[in-house]
Design a protein around this motif. Structure first.
Motif, PDB file in Angstrom:
ATOM      1  N   PRO A  80     -12.981  45.038  62.144  1.00 28.95           N
ATOM      2  CA  PRO A  80     -13.930  44.178  61.490  1.00 28.95           C
ATOM      3  C   PRO A  80     -14.495  43.205  62.131  1.00 28.95           C
ATOM      4  N   PHE A  81     -15.949  42.759  62.308  1.00 33.48           N
ATOM      5  CA  PHE A  81     -16.403  41.828  62.994  1.00 33.48           C
ATOM      6  C   PHE A  81     -17.450  40.978  62.246  1.00 33.48           C
ATOM      7  N   LEU A  82     -17.758  39.773  62.436  1.00 33.54           N
ATOM      8  CA  LEU A  82     -18.508  38.686  61.994  1.00 33.54           C
ATOM      9  C   LEU A  82     -19.601  38.353  63.126  1.00 33.54           C
ATOM     10  N   VAL A  83     -20.906  38.752  62.797  1.00 36.83           N
ATOM     11  CA  VAL A  83     -21.706  38.105  63.808  1.00 36.83           C
ATOM     12  C   VAL A  83     -22.485  36.617  63.590  1.00 36.83           C
ATOM     13  N   VAL A  84     -22.495  35.873  64.594  1.00 35.82           N
ATOM     14  CA  VAL A  84     -23.010  34.424  64.416  1.00 35.82           C
ATOM     15  C   VAL A  84     -23.890  34.417  65.555  1.00 35.82           C
ATOM     16  N   SER A 105     -26.513  46.288  56.593  1.00 33.71           N
ATOM     17  CA  SER A 105     -25.061  46.314  56.228  1.00 33.71           C
ATOM     18  C   SER A 105     -24.081  46.866  57.198  1.00 33.71           C
ATOM     19  N   LEU A 106     -24.414  46.470  58.574  1.00 32.67           N
ATOM     20  CA  LEU A 106     -23.531  46.872  59.461  1.00 32.67           C
ATOM     21  C   LEU A 106     -22.274  46.005  59.890  1.00 32.67           C
ATOM     22  N   ALA A 107     -22.535  44.499  59.397  1.00 29.67           N
ATOM     23  CA  ALA A 107     -21.228  43.661  59.487  1.00 29.67           C
ATOM     24  C   ALA A 107     -21.850  42.329  58.719  1.00 29.67           C
ATOM     25  N   LYS A 108     -20.697  41.587  58.473  1.00 28.50           N
ATOM     26  CA  LYS A 108     -21.034  40.222  58.048  1.00 28.50           C
ATOM     27  C   LYS A 108     -21.876  39.373  58.880  1.00 28.50           C
ATOM     28  N   THR A 109     -22.623  38.696  58.557  1.00 23.60           N
ATOM     29  CA  THR A 109     -23.274  37.726  59.446  1.00 23.60           C
ATOM     30  C   THR A 109     -23.320  36.108  58.600  1.00 23.60           C
ATOM     31  N   CYS A 110     -23.293  35.025  59.677  1.00 24.04           N
ATOM     32  CA  CYS A 110     -23.474  33.889  59.172  1.00 24.04           C
ATOM     33  C   CYS A 110     -24.113  32.678  60.288  1.00 24.04           C
ATOM     34  N   THR A 111     -24.105  31.521  60.014  1.00 27.11           N
ATOM     35  CA  THR A 111     -24.493  30.648  60.851  1.00 27.11           C
ATOM     36  C   THR A 111     -23.594  29.728  61.219  1.00 27.11           C
ATOM     37  N   VAL A 112     -23.629  28.895  62.422  1.00 28.55           N
ATOM     38  CA  VAL A 112     -22.516  28.194  62.559  1.00 28.55           C
ATOM     39  C   VAL A 112     -22.255  27.031  61.587  1.00 28.55           C
ATOM     40  N   GLU A 113     -23.411  26.673  60.818  1.00 23.62           N
ATOM     41  CA  GLU A 113     -23.790  25.541  59.782  1.00 23.62           C
ATOM     42  C   GLU A 113     -22.765  26.095  58.611  1.00 23.62           C
TER      43      GLU A 113
END
Length: 150
Positions: A80-84, A105-113
């Motif tokens: 599993p991975f998270l893209v930032v 829906s290939l991975a969860k993503t978010c920002t540094v904030e």
């Protein structure tokens, strides 16, 4: 204990490392920091990791910049991975790749904030449990393309 590998690629992404470099009861990080200027205080780190793909399965989760090579290699694996996206770069192409990953829906993503204002343990657990769509790699042969168009 959640074991997390954080990858920034070949460019610096100090804001990501800084926001994650804190003591958490149930999270252990290993950082790949490139040539960043932030001095890691609480976790192990390396500037670069030889044959990094070989260690992916040693971790419960990988947090990665939105570098195309890294993201596509992770899509082919099972970890599993998270893209930032790294918005410290002068170009903003990582935002586009992160959006593609999220929209498909290939991975969860978010920002540094978002990482700085969330309960990290529960957020990382949700990234580990995220049910991503299967990525089907397109077969591409540059050799055949060149010969056909020659």
């Amino acid at each position: 204990m959640i074991n997390v590998l954080v990858i920034v690629g070949t460019t610096t992404f100090d804001s990501l490392i800084k926001v994650l470099d804190r003591i958490e009861d149930n999270i252990s990080y290993k950082f790949q920091v490139s040539n960043g200027s932030y001095n890691v205080k609480y976790h192990s780190y390396q500037h670069f990791i030889e044959n990094i793909e070989e260690v992916y399965s040693d971790f419960d989760l990988i947090i990665t910049h939105a570098g195309a090579g890294t993201v596509y290699k992770l899509l082919e694996g099972l970890t599993p991975f998270l893209v930032v996206p790294n918005t410290e770069r002068s170009d903003k192409h990582q935002l586009e790749l992160a959006q593609f990953v999220r929209d498909n829906s290939l991975a969860k993503t978010c920002t540094v904030e978002e990482l700085s204002t969330t309960n990290l343990e529960s957020f990382l657990l949700s990234a580990i449990q995220f049910k991503r769509k299967t990525y089907l790699k397109d077969k591409f042969s540059l050799k055949e393309h060149i010969i056909f168009n020659w």
